[in-house]
Design an enzyme around this catalytic site. Structure first.
Site, PDB file in Angstrom:
ATOM      1  N   TYR A 213       3.460   2.021   2.019  1.00 31.35           N
ATOM      2  CA  TYR A 213       4.057   2.396   3.303  1.00 31.35           C
ATOM      3  C   TYR A 213       5.576   2.149   3.274  1.00 31.35           C
ATOM      4  CZ  TYR A 213      -0.691   2.980   5.070  1.00 31.35           C
ATOM      5  OH  TYR A 213      -1.978   3.408   5.261  1.00 31.35           O
TER       6      TYR A 213
ATOM      7  N   GLN B  27     -17.699   5.090   2.917  1.00 26.73           N
ATOM      8  CA  GLN B  27     -18.153   6.347   3.501  1.00 26.73           C
ATOM      9  C   GLN B  27     -17.941   6.436   5.003  1.00 26.73           C
ATOM     10  OE1 GLN B  27     -22.112   7.554   2.197  1.00 26.73           O
ATOM     11  NE2 GLN B  27     -21.777   6.579   0.215  1.00 26.73           N
TER      12      GLN B  27
ATOM     13  N   ARG C  69       2.452  -8.694   4.576  1.00 29.00           N
ATOM     14  CA  ARG C  69       1.519  -8.104   3.592  1.00 29.00           C
ATOM     15  C   ARG C  69       2.352  -7.619   2.407  1.00 29.00           C
ATOM     16  NH1 ARG C  69      -3.552  -5.402   4.163  1.00 29.00           N
ATOM     17  NH2 ARG C  69      -4.385  -5.105   2.059  1.00 29.00           N
TER      18      ARG C  69
ATOM     19  N   GLU D 147       0.804  -1.239   0.000  1.00 29.41           N
ATOM     20  CA  GLU D 147       0.000   0.000   0.000  1.00 29.41           C
ATOM     21  C   GLU D 147       0.831   1.281   0.000  1.00 29.41           C
ATOM     22  OE1 GLU D 147      -3.339  -2.472   0.015  1.00 29.41           O
ATOM     23  OE2 GLU D 147      -1.506  -2.741   1.132  1.00 29.41           O
TER      24      GLU D 147
ATOM     25  N   HIS E 111      -1.546   3.855  -1.874  1.00 24.65           N
ATOM     26  CA  HIS E 111      -2.618   4.811  -1.579  1.00 24.65           C
ATOM     27  C   HIS E 111      -2.619   5.979  -2.563  1.00 24.65           C
ATOM     28  CE1 HIS E 111      -4.177   2.826   1.850  1.00 24.65           C
ATOM     29  NE2 HIS E 111      -3.143   3.020   2.623  1.00 24.65           N
TER      30      HIS E 111
ATOM     31  N   LYS F 145     -22.694   0.654  -8.497  1.00 25.98           N
ATOM     32  CA  LYS F 145     -23.399   0.584  -7.220  1.00 25.98           C
ATOM     33  C   LYS F 145     -24.386  -0.590  -7.186  1.00 25.98           C
ATOM     34  CE  LYS F 145     -22.804   5.356  -5.771  1.00 25.98           C
ATOM     35  NZ  LYS F 145     -23.417   6.583  -5.224  1.00 25.98           N
TER      36      LYS F 145
END
Length: 681
Positions: free
Chosen positions: A171, A344, A219, A169, A257, A426
């Site tokens: 990091y 959300q 990971r 990700e 990210h 959706k």
């Protein structure tokens, strides 16, 4: 078929040699915010207890930093002192009492930290943090390795069954692994053998410290999805080197990210990246878990049954439903509260430094505060409106022991969710309707559809409480000519009540405007949900990872319509969209040539189209239709005034969801309001 046999591979134990996992399901790491303050650890323990009780085979905590430089935010969750162990014991004890196993994730944020002590492989600023990192010196690297080792040893003392070392990700360890961020010329940079030296040395020294009977999961970033990411050969070389020095199993990470490719939002096809994890499994001899957009048991079962991977890692699905595994094991898949990938209440909260929760399960992260207790005073409760707010209120009230009747003028449950699930990407919203339909049935809620009740009827039926979840009506702005035949509302469009032309202006650039834009851009000849191959072409993703980072040129967009997206206010259209998903919606519209305008004055609508003025310049948009997405008004005519409310025999009326506040449709707020109110009756 006996319960559980529909998913036998998913429920099969996994022998790690020195310990056995009871099934093939990992609750992946999800930062809740509770990790960052010691006084929240009782709440964190309750949160993990509920998931362990739900049957998951292995739990991974949110990221815990090994030192101050690794903080995600100032004073973030850290384990570098013996005095921290007691707090973590609350978590491990809770999980073990429920028969579960738990790993602590060690996460060093590197240049992603939102704090001034950030460090990285090189002094290259991240696009998602305000702070430019310092390049770690040789001495600093050695101190970082010691911090990881100390953190792992303290995790063992705290009762964790192992640790997950976060290497994906984008990091810190990912920053050392990739030429994108590692521009060093010493022994920690250059060739992949040098760039992998830090994670390999950390794993080697951690394993030496904690011994053989401690789970060490890594990971691993198998698809970076950024320029300057690693090639597939480099991904494999790193994994094989890590296996040699003591990794027990690999979890897989997809994308940094800062990547401009969506990896977990609801528009990403289910299990989109599982094939990449399966390729890694062929290159190593330890178990490998697939991750990202795996949210239901059929996909998970198929992945493991195929032999491609050994486990599946799911984070947000356990926010949505702590009982996910138990429901699978007992053949109650229809009762699973499915994660819809909306972000959300989880990731959007995390990146805003708020406590993470879940749109479809407001108890997530609030297990000690939002408690559904059996009532000692049974009431007769009417809920009017069967949208998200009304379904939530009706279900919780009935589960607490009240006699509940749910009214709706429509012929089916769902309200605005039925509208939202028409939007491409959706489609998962249908799962929420399936879940609530089943839950209402189990709770014994009396459902009265196609009934438009009046206040007098509600009063005459002797209800004690009336909950108005009647929703909204679209606002019609006062534009000259707004009643022209070209003008339609977003409900007309999404409910397919009109046939829309090829040139369309959308008035309103909030969430509804973007939803309408994506709906109108979608070619109806392409089936929904969008096939994986089509999605990969659209975003430029190479699942074979033949190119560095897995990026290839995206297919040119072929817009189905020409759209104009307009807003009155200044600023970037879509500025109020979710932090982790808003950029995806903006990218879709931009790629399809949607013209987005701010500070628009609407002067009139006539046969020629929509007349506007922008920065003092008049313009006519020659469009076939104008779609109104300019807000909503509460639909609350059933709400009595104070005098009527005080009359004898009048039930207590409440308003929730859009009926209470309609400034922007917000299912997260609606579902939470319904649950909180019902639990308080």
């Amino acid at each position: 078929m006996t319960p559980g046999t529909a998913h036998p591979h998913l429920l099969q134990p996994l022998d790690l040699g020195f310990t056995t996992l009871k099934n093939r399901v990992i609750m992946g790491s999800m930062h809740t915010g509770l990790e960052d303050r010691f006084y929240n650890y009782p709440k964190l323990a309750a949160y993990f207890r509920e998931r362990a009780k739900g049957g998951v085979g292995l739990i991974v905590t949110g990221g815990i930093s090994p030192n101050r430089q690794g903080w995600l935010l100032p004073f973030g969750g850290t384990l570098n002192s013996i005095f921290d162990v007691r707090n973590h014991r609350q978590v491990t004890d809770a999980v073990h009492e429920e028969g579960g196993k738990i790993l602590m994730q060690i996460l060093h944020s590197g240049r992603y930290g939102y704090q001034p002590f950030v460090v990285s492989a090189s002094a290259k600023k991240s696009p998602i943090s305000l702070f430019k990192p310092k390049a770690l010196s040789e001495r600093g690297i050695q101190a970082t390795i010691r911090a990881y080792v100390r953190c792992a040893e303290l995790a063992r003392k705290a009762g964790y069954d192992g640790v997950e070392i976060m290497g994906s990700e984008g990091y810190l360890l990912n920053q050392f692994l990739c030429a994108r961020t590692n521009q060093r010329t010493d022994r920690w940079g250059g060739s992949i053998e040098n760039r992998m030296r830090l994670p390999v040395e950390i794993v080697r020294q951690v394993r030496a410290k904690v011994g053989p009977n401690f789970i060490l999961m890594y990971r691993h970033s198998v698809l970076d999805l950024v320029e300057g990411g690693n090639s597939w050969d480099e991904v494999v070389a790193v994994a094989q080197a890590l296996e040699k020095v003591g990794v027990t199993l690999f979890n897989t990470g997809i994308g940094w990210h800062e990547a401009r490719i969506p990896t977990i939002v609801t528009s990403v096809p289910r299990a989109a990246f599982a094939s990449v994890a399966a390729r890694l499994r062929q290159a190593v001899s330890v178990p490998v878990a697939a991750s990202n957009r795996i949210n239901m048991p059929d996909e998970a079962e198929a992945l493991i049954a195929s032999g491609g991977v050994d486990m599946v890692s799911m984070a947000r699905p356990f926010l949505a439903d702590p009982q996910w595994v138990n429901k699978v094991a007992s053949g109650r898949v229809d009762e699973i509260n499915t994660c819809i990938g909306c972000n959300q209440a989880c990731l959007d909260h995390t990146f805003a430094n708020q406590r993470a929760s879940c749109l479809v399960n407001p108890r997530a992260g609030f297990e000690t505060e939002l408690v559904y207790r059996q009532t000692t005073q049974k009431k007769r409760v009417a809920v009017v409106g069967a949208g998200p707010a009304g379904m939530s209120a009706a279900a919780v009230a009935a589960e607490c022991g009240h006699a509940v009747t749910l009214f709706d003028s429509s012929e089916s449950l769902g309200g605005q969710f039925k509208v939202a699930m028409q939007v491409p990407g959706k489609e998962e919203f249908v799962q929420t309707l399936r879940y609530f339909t089943r839950r209402l049935e189990q709770a014994g809620v009396k459902i009265r559809l196609k009934q438009r009740v009046t206040r007098a009827q509600l009063t005459a039926k002797s209800f004690d409480e009336v909950i108005l979840a009647t929703g909204i009506v679209p606002r019609r702005p006062s534009i000259p000519g707004v009643d022209h035949a070209k003008v339609v509302t977003y409900l007309d469009v999404l409910q397919r009540k009109v046939t829309i032309g090829k040139r369309v202006a959308i008035i309103g650039a909030g969430g509804i405007g973007f939803d309408v834009g994506e709906f109108l851009l979608h070619d109806p000849a392409v089936a929904l949900p969008v096939p994986l191959a089509h999605w990969c072409q659209e975003w430029g993703v190479d699942l074979q990872a033949q190119s560095n980072g897995g990026l290839v040129p995206a297919a040119p967009a072929q817009p189905y319509r020409q759209l104009f997206l307009l807003q009155r206010k200044a600023g970037k259209p879509g500025a109020g969209l979710g932090k982790t998903s808003g950029w995806v919606h903006r990218a879709v519209l931009q790629r399809n040539g949607v013209e987005m305008l701010s500070e628009v004055e609407y002067t009139r609508i006539d046969d020629a189209g929509l007349h506007i003025r922008v920065n003092g310049v008049d313009r006519v948009l020659e469009v076939d239709h104008i779609v109104l997405c300019a807000g909503q008004e509460p639909l609350a005519e059933l709400m009595p005034d104070a005098a009527a409310q005080a009359l004898p025999g009048t039930p207590t009326f409440h308003r929730i969801g859009g009926a209470a506040l309609a400034s922007e449709l917000d299912a997260k707020r609606a579902i939470r309001e319904g649950a909180v109110l019902a639990a308080s009756l």
